[in-house]
Design a protein around this motif. Sequence first.
Motif: not given
Lengths: 349, 219
Positions: A282, A290-293, A320-325, A328
């Motif tokens: 990503e 982009v950091n995601n999990i 889902r965690r995307v850049e600290g946020l 979903d």
Amino acid sequence: MNKMITLLLVFLSTSAIADTGLEIVAAGDLVYSQSLNDESAATEKLAVRGAEVMLFAPIDHIWDGVFSLAAHDEGGSTNFEVHELYVSSSKLIDGSRFKIGQFFLGIGRLNRSHQHDWPFTRAPKVHRDFLAEEAVFDAGVEWGTLLPTEFYLDLTIGVTSGHRFGHVHSSGTKPKTPTHYMRLATFVDFTRGSGLELGTTYLGRNNSQGEKMQIVGLDSTFKWREGKLVKWLVTSELMYRKLDFASASSEEELGFYLFGERGWTPAFRSGIRFDTLKNFSERNLLQKKVNNIHWGATLQSSYQTSEFFKTRLSLSHEFRRVEGLTQDKDTRAQLQFVFIIGAHPAHDF
Amino acid sequence: MKNAFLPLLLVLILISACDITGKDTGANQAIDGTQVTTGLQNIDGKLSGSGRVVVSKSLGQVRGASSFHLRFKLQDEGEVRLSTYGRADLDQSVGVEFRRKAGLLEVKIFGGGVDTLILNRFENFQASGVLDFMIDVHNNHDDAAHLFIWRYTSDNSSDYGAQNAIVNTDFFKLPLDLDGLDFPEWHDLAVKGNGPFWGLDLIDAEVEIYKAGPPKDNS
């Protein structure tokens, strides 16, 4: 006289069926999903998630036949489809087993069993994204053998048409490279009925648009029995998928689930499952990574009056965690009823 | 019993090699979320004029599914084109185009060089008024991307389904089609987006809301 003829016909039919060894089994899978947050895509209705009829019997002294027809609720309407229609043999060549026809691909853990046989209600995230909501099935040939080693080592190799894979609404198109896969599995015995199965899978396909897919997986299943009770069940799958698009870009993802269940009594079981999925490819518009999990957790309890009827209540939360946020978020409760009519074939371990 | 720990050990090794918290690395701090071309005004998140906007936060997986809430107004001969799952220049995307032509609302679904004009479904919409739609794009099917268009009612998934969509590109789910169109060519061509980005092209239009989220339908 008519009564006698009718009784005779019934007796002969029954005898004919009994003589052929034909077994018929029907399975029903009903699920009510309730969303517990606004973003959840839970359907909020009791739906026939699956209704399946399976017929299996020896065809002759070499071949056996399996036919399974399933109906699924899709978007409010019921779709019928052939899940499996194949001939199989373990007598054609000594030490080899064959399947020819349409069948669930012999990969991983979950894909090799029917949805109503799963130890949980909803498929894990990695299975939904990489394979399908239920399972990947296709038409082709599968061969398996127990390798001549001192320990248990089983090899399965398959090649199928590859016109369709996963979620498809059409008859599909001819791929550049058909679906091909291999699974190597070993088994460790602990006590009678208890053991650990470990497997590793590879699957490849190059679809009609030149999109190349490769999946590598590890699966493990541990069962501990005490008498007739499966006291502990622990199962997991780790899958890596690489997609190479025709546009020369690619996407790599890694997903995993771990499920543990305790059998308290023959009727009552409770379990917990963790899901995770990471997309290593990503990027944002500036091409910065982009950091995601994705994370998910499910708690469940099952109650069964017999092996033919089971009720399961589960509560799940995915996000889902995307850049600290956090985004979903999907929180839902599901109530499932599964029943089987007839003689279900023996399950694999 | 040692063998029981091997898969767990492998998982721990893999996990320790990458971040499992999804924490902020600063990747999204350098940009404000959109890239807007000249000619297009962007005031408090509302777009007006003619030009292109590409959302800098991607949709995540290329083979994923998303919903898009669009609220907009079209001037005469104006157009809003939603491109999804495309490359950074929105090439190789799939999407929906809304155009006001001779007082009527014309809607097209496009992708892979294919345009499918949908007639008769949007006759009840005031082309000159505020238009508000929820659009699902499921780019994770093995054949064609599956698109839905609904009239926007709320953000709740339970308000949207395959049966109440104005447009549902699933061939097998189309009701009796007044246009005579049933999208078989869409599935046969297996049209899908080949990227993770999305954006809008505007011609003489104002866009109040353009927001992506998880899909509303799971078909």
